[in-house]
Design a protein around this motif. Structure first.
Motif, PDB file in Angstrom:
ATOM      1  N   ALA A  17       0.730  -1.369  -0.055  1.00 17.93           N
ATOM      2  CA  ALA A  17       0.152   0.026   0.145  1.00 17.93           C
ATOM      3  C   ALA A  17       0.777   1.169   0.030  1.00 17.93           C
ATOM      4  N   VAL A  18       2.058   1.245   0.791  1.00 17.95           N
ATOM      5  CA  VAL A  18       2.929   2.296   0.736  1.00 17.95           C
ATOM      6  C   VAL A  18       3.366   2.780  -0.596  1.00 17.95           C
ATOM      7  N   ARG A  19       3.899   1.701  -1.220  1.00 14.60           N
ATOM      8  CA  ARG A  19       4.773   1.638  -2.589  1.00 14.60           C
ATOM      9  C   ARG A  19       3.540   2.188  -3.437  1.00 14.60           C
ATOM     10  N   GLU A  20       2.254   1.798  -3.547  1.00 10.20           N
ATOM     11  CA  GLU A  20       1.152   1.892  -4.530  1.00 10.20           C
ATOM     12  C   GLU A  20       0.873   3.505  -4.491  1.00 10.20           C
ATOM     13  N   CYS A  21       0.887   4.191  -3.090  1.00 11.19           N
ATOM     14  CA  CYS A  21       0.264   5.451  -3.155  1.00 11.19           C
ATOM     15  C   CYS A  21       1.570   6.429  -2.644  1.00 11.19           C
ATOM     16  N   GLY A  22       2.774   5.909  -2.755  1.00 12.84           N
ATOM     17  CA  GLY A  22       3.848   6.613  -2.506  1.00 12.84           C
ATOM     18  C   GLY A  22       4.221   7.520  -1.039  1.00 12.84           C
ATOM     19  N   ALA A  23       3.491   6.702  -0.225  1.00 17.03           N
ATOM     20  CA  ALA A  23       3.492   7.322   1.260  1.00 17.03           C
ATOM     21  C   ALA A  23       5.150   7.474   1.888  1.00 17.03           C
ATOM     22  N   LYS A  24       5.255   8.383   2.569  1.00 19.81           N
ATOM     23  CA  LYS A  24       6.472   8.547   3.229  1.00 19.81           C
ATOM     24  C   LYS A  24       6.321   8.366   4.684  1.00 19.81           C
ATOM     25  N   ASP A  25       5.297   8.286   5.349  1.00 18.54           N
ATOM     26  CA  ASP A  25       4.819   7.917   6.723  1.00 18.54           C
ATOM     27  C   ASP A  25       3.835   6.756   6.860  1.00 18.54           C
ATOM     28  N   VAL A  26       3.770   6.061   7.968  1.00 23.29           N
ATOM     29  CA  VAL A  26       2.743   5.199   8.242  1.00 23.29           C
ATOM     30  C   VAL A  26       2.365   5.481   9.703  1.00 23.29           C
ATOM     31  N   TYR A  27       1.112   5.646   9.949  1.00 20.76           N
ATOM     32  CA  TYR A  27       0.454   6.123  11.236  1.00 20.76           C
ATOM     33  C   TYR A  27      -0.302   4.773  11.660  1.00 20.76           C
ATOM     34  N   CYS A  28      -0.553   4.435  12.983  1.00 23.01           N
ATOM     35  CA  CYS A  28      -1.260   3.404  13.430  1.00 23.01           C
ATOM     36  C   CYS A  28      -1.528   3.628  14.919  1.00 23.01           C
ATOM     37  N   ASN A  29      -2.571   3.019  15.403  1.00 22.83           N
ATOM     38  CA  ASN A  29      -2.990   3.069  16.894  1.00 22.83           C
ATOM     39  C   ASN A  29      -1.900   2.035  17.620  1.00 22.83           C
ATOM     40  N   ARG A  30      -1.338   2.211  18.479  1.00 21.11           N
ATOM     41  CA  ARG A  30      -0.646   1.237  19.500  1.00 21.11           C
ATOM     42  C   ARG A  30      -1.491   0.241  19.876  1.00 21.11           C
ATOM     43  N   VAL A  31      -0.686  -1.039  19.966  1.00 20.72           N
ATOM     44  CA  VAL A  31      -1.069  -2.116  20.706  1.00 20.72           C
ATOM     45  C   VAL A  31      -0.290  -2.813  21.820  1.00 20.72           C
ATOM     46  N   TYR A  32      -0.824  -3.541  22.485  1.00 19.19           N
ATOM     47  CA  TYR A  32      -0.106  -3.964  23.756  1.00 19.19           C
ATOM     48  C   TYR A  32       0.113  -5.159  24.096  1.00 19.19           C
TER      49      TYR A  32
END
Length: 93
Positions: A17-32
């Motif tokens: 998905a990052v390659r497809e859209c050219g993203a430079k950052d990935v953001y997510c919610n932390r899990v424990y």
């Protein structure tokens, strides 16, 4: 599970998905859960090393991060309120 194949699969899917859209950052919610922490750590390392992409996680599902919570460091009023150590967490409500 705890196998590295699950983290590889997670990374591979996100990396596509990052390659497809050219993203430079990935953001997510932390899990424990320990196995999810390990998975996310591997994804973070691989994004930086293989794709030069920054991986950022944020607190979204808890009032206090497990490493920041200090339920035993409360005042006497909290302990005497009938809630015990749960009173620490109720303050956030």
């Amino acid at each position: 599970g705890t196998s590295s194949s699950s983290s590889s699969s997670s990374f591979d899917e996100l990396a596509a998905a990052v390659r497809e859209c050219g993203a430079k950052d990935v953001y997510c919610n932390r899990v424990y859960e320990p196995w999810k922490i390990a998975r996310d750590g591997e994804c973070e390392r691989r994004f930086a090393a293989e794709l030069n992409v920054r991986f950022r996680s944020f607190n979204a599902g808890v009032l206090y991060e497990p490493w920041d919570a200090r339920p035993d460091a409360t005042d006497d009023a909290c302990w005497n309120s009938g809630y015990g150590s749960a009173r620490f967490f109720l303050r956030g409500c």
